[in-house]
Design an enzyme around this catalytic site. Structure first.
Site, PDB file in Angstrom:
ATOM      1  N   CYS A  67       0.833  -1.199   0.000  1.00 15.84           N
ATOM      2  CA  CYS A  67       0.000   0.000   0.000  1.00 15.84           C
ATOM      3  C   CYS A  67       0.869   1.251   0.000  1.00 15.84           C
ATOM      4  CB  CYS A  67      -0.947   0.018   1.195  1.00 15.84           C
ATOM      5  SG  CYS A  67      -0.077   0.178   2.779  1.00 15.84           S
ATOM      6  N   CYS A 101       3.235   1.604   2.872  1.00 11.91           N
ATOM      7  CA  CYS A 101       4.466   0.826   2.728  1.00 11.91           C
ATOM      8  C   CYS A 101       5.503   1.623   1.947  1.00 11.91           C
ATOM      9  CB  CYS A 101       4.187  -0.491   2.001  1.00 11.91           C
ATOM     10  SG  CYS A 101       3.029  -1.592   2.832  1.00 11.91           S
ATOM     11  N   ASP A 149       9.767  21.710 -36.600  1.00  8.19           N
ATOM     12  CA  ASP A 149      10.891  21.976 -37.483  1.00  8.19           C
ATOM     13  C   ASP A 149      10.517  21.458 -38.874  1.00  8.19           C
ATOM     14  OD1 ASP A 149      13.531  22.699 -38.212  1.00  8.19           O
ATOM     15  OD2 ASP A 149      14.128  20.597 -38.047  1.00  8.19           O
ATOM     16  N   ASP A 170      14.741  17.300 -34.802  1.00 11.08           N
ATOM     17  CA  ASP A 170      15.463  16.056 -35.074  1.00 11.08           C
ATOM     18  C   ASP A 170      16.373  15.627 -33.940  1.00 11.08           C
ATOM     19  OD1 ASP A 170      17.603  17.772 -35.235  1.00 11.08           O
ATOM     20  OD2 ASP A 170      17.803  17.660 -37.404  1.00 11.08           O
TER      21      ASP A 170
END
Length: 724
Positions: free
Chosen positions: A15, A18, A418, A620
């Site tokens: 949970c 924890c 671009d 790119d």
């Protein structure tokens, strides 16, 4: 200051509490700078100064918190998702079977006999005890560890609730008489065990994407040595080895094709379904499938250096990270269980002392509060959605750097594209060459191509490619300089060359006579990009290049518009050419920024951001680093290059611009799922706790609802696999 990153596989977490406890335990270790624990991936990522934290100290800290840990390294990798899932399922299945066999008679007896005899009470006690202390042993162990750590977790609530029902029934059996509630304790543990089983199955499905990536690379390869073939483990392949890949086989490593022709299915890496033709000189990636033909390749990257391994690491890193919205869940989890304990105690006191309902009734309602409030769903809400979302993205060729990017991408309202290599194919070709000073075309091409050999720009490479296609021998270039967004300057055969844009020639003080200027405008109006050449300070000629629009670019732009995105195009190319490409792609000319330098692209994005836009830039990943860094979300069209993976927030492994649409849709769907899950988890407790406190929810129904809440959160996250 450099950092050391340590990865751990954590077992035993159930949970959000924890997660919080393991994080606190790790952060308390001297030298630890940061610790992030993920419930869905059962992992921890620890940042520390190099050599400052012994691994044994971290493992000890996790153990003291009540869990077990093992280091994740190349030598000791974490278990595959399917292995972990199968282990969890086998354990949960055995525990569920035993618990059902013992609980069912207890439940039937309690429903059939309202006033059980002493003998029947003893039988119920005998059947319930192993459920309580054998099947329920893990709950007691974890609750004890939490108590030692002065904390509380889900198991604390389960242990308190079931123990109250069990020990009250023992007292009633032997000393007090009256009703017993063995079935309450047994059914709660059985239902929670059933929920864990369903949860393990659902989490296994959520982990499938990353495992599919892990399993793409074959285990063996066909190596060629001294003309002889031998089958060897892929781990034995070294850089430089020659390998043969036959039809139907997976490519074992990243390499270059030395011989043969084949079509290769790269869909598992790039998301693009159409096989790609591979010839001599082309690159192939590990995990892709040779669908037709035979290839001989030279190994260039092996093992952890392959693109597939990098993709797996990128997905694992994203899945381990925490989304910012998770901070809310973490803050709530830190105080949730103590608050529930107070509410349960208050419920008991109110029913007993204020409403005068009696000890038994007060106890049962308090138990209902304890059981309904277990914070399992809260801990799974965010990481499971991130796990499925990033895994689905990887299947589609979309790599997301971390969970925070998903939230930022959802806010994007403007996409800046671009041109070269993004909207276009990025493979410009020289259509023709013109000379203006009487120099033969072959001589001008030889000089310019020699100057461009060192350039990485697609236009420069196109000039070099043309010279090589014509069999022209190139000369050495001295004093080479690449001007970002401008061109190149070099000395070839004792002559000074300037090759690039009209702006670069102007900056170098080189005049272009009127007739040449008119010819340049004519070429540009026909859709050609012009690269000018000057020799010894005199304009000598021009190359007319064309880079075709990517076949999917217009569709991608239309889809972005359908998402109500404002789409811009930015390029260093000439305005006339840029507007022609933009018109073909469906981008209005008023949103075209042309003749812009790499830094100018970043400045243009900053201007849009200053106007209140949330901007995604798509480039790119090589020449567009400033713009990728400036944008709220940088998306690299890198076809899986190393630079793309490192420079951008999101990397698209293919060349299809529709991947941008996929990435944005994925971010919307993932963040929406996270919010739905958090809403379910919070509302479930907000409604469930009062109902249990008021007596409208029995402990058994509370246990069923609590178990199903975790399953519903994971199942909702699994919907992401079909959302994009």
């Amino acid at each position: 200051m450099s950092q050391q990153t340590i990865h751990l596989h954590i077992e035993g977490m159930t949970c959000a509490a924890c997660v919080a406890r393991v994080e606190r335990a790790l952060k308390r270790v001297p030298g630890v700078q940061e610790a992030i624990v993920n419930l869905a991936t059962e992992s921890a990522t620890v940042q520390a100064a190099p050599g400052a934290v012994p691994l044994e100290r971290l493992l000890e800290a996790v153990e003291m918190a009540g869990y077990t840990a093992q280091p994740i390294t190349a030598e000791t990798p974490a278990p595959l998702p399917s292995q972990r899932t199968e282990q969890e399922l086998q354990t949960a299945r055995r525990r569920l079977f035993v618990s059902l066999v013992l609980t069912l008679p207890v439940f039937v007896f309690s429903m059939a006999v309202h006033h059980p005899s002493y003998t029947l009470k003893l039988l119920q006690l005998a059947l319930t005890t192993p459920v309580q202390f054998v099947i329920g042993a893990p709950f007691y162990i974890k609750a004890w560890h939490a108590l030692r750590a002065r904390s509380a977790n889900m198991e604390t609530l389960i242990v308190l609730g079931t123990s109250a029902a069990y020990f009250y029934s023992v007292v009633a059996t032997f000393w007090m008489g009256g009703a017993v509630y063995y079935e309450t304790a047994a059914v709660i543990i059985t239902l929670i065990t059933f929920g864990r089983y369903l949860e393990a199955r659902a989490k296994g499905r959520a982990r499938q994407a990353i495992e599919r990536l892990m399993r793409l690379a074959p285990q063996e390869a066909t190596r060629i040595r001294d003309g002889e073939e031998e089958r060897v483990p892929v781990s034995a392949v070294q850089v430089g080895d020659l390998l043969r890949v036959r039809s139907g086989e997976a490519v074992p490593v990243d390499g270059e094709v030395l011989d043969g022709f084949a079509t290769v299915d790269e869909s598992m890496l790039t998301g693009e379904s159409v096989p790609v033709e591979k010839r001599v000189g082309d690159s192939v990636a590990a995990g892709t499938i040779n669908t037709d033909g035979v290839l001989v390749i030279r190994a260039q990257r092996v093992g952890a250096d392959t693109m597939l391994a990098q993709i797996v690491r990128a997905v694992e890193k994203a899945q381990e990270a925490k989304a910012p919205v998770q901070r809310l869940a973490d803050a709530v989890a830190a105080v949730f269980v103590p608050i529930v304990l107070v509410i349960a105690l208050g419920t008991f006191v109110v029913w007993l002392l204020v409403l005068k309902a009696g000890f038994t009734t007060a106890m049962i309602h308090a138990v209902g509060v304890l059981v309904i409030a277990c914070p399992c769903a809260l801990g799974l809400a965010t990481p499971t959605a991130v796990l499925v979302g990033t895994g689905r993205g990887a299947e589609l060729g979309v790599l997301v750097k971390d969970a925070e990017i998903l939230e930022r991408a959802r806010q994007v309202d403007t996409v800046v594209l671009d041109k070269t290599g993004t909207l276009t194919l990025g493979q410009p070709q020289v259509h023709h060459l013109e000379t203006w000073n009487g120099m033969p075309e072959e001589d001008l091409l030889r000089l310019c191509a020699s100057a461009e050999v060192g350039s990485t720009h697609p236009f420069g490479q196109a000039v070099v490619q043309l010279a090589r296609q014509q069999g022209i021998s190139l000369s050495a270039a001295n004093g080479f300089r690449a001007i970002p967004g401008g061109g190149v300057i070099a000395e070839v055969e004792g002559r000074r060359l300037v090759v690039g844009s009209a702006r670069l020639l102007g900056e170098e003080g080189i005049a272009i006579h009127p007739q040449a200027q008119q010819r340049i405008r004519t070429l540009q109006s026909q859709g050609y990009t012009t690269v000018l050449a000057a020799i010894d300070g005199e304009a000598a000629g021009a190359f007319a290049l064309r880079d075709e629009l990517h076949p999917t670019a217009r569709e991608a732009v239309a889809q972005l518009h359908a998402l109500r995105m404002e789409v811009w195009m930015v390029t260093g190319d000439q305005r006339v050419v840029a507007e022609a490409i933009a018109e073909e792609a469906g981008i209005p000319s008023v949103r075209v920024l042309a003749e812009v330098s790499p830094q100018g692209k970043a400045d243009a994005i900053a201007t849009l951001q200053a106007q209140g836009h949330k901007v995604a830039f798509v480039g790119d990943g090589i020449n567009d680093a400033p713009a990728l860094a400036q944008a709220d979300v940088g998306i690299a069209m890198g076809e899986g290059t190393d630079v793309a993976l490192e420079s951008a927030d999101i990397a698209l492994l293919g060349s299809d611009l529709r991947g941008v649409v996929t990435a944005l849709k994925l971010s919307h769907a993932t963040v929406r799922t996270i919010r739905q899950n958090l809403f379910f988890a919070f509302v479930y407790n907000v409604l469930g706790i009062p109902l249990a406190a008021m007596g409208y929810l029995s402990p058994m129904l509370a246990a069923l609802a609590m178990s199903l809440s975790s399953v519903s959160v994971v199942t909702n996250a699994l919907r992401l696999r079909r959302a994009v």
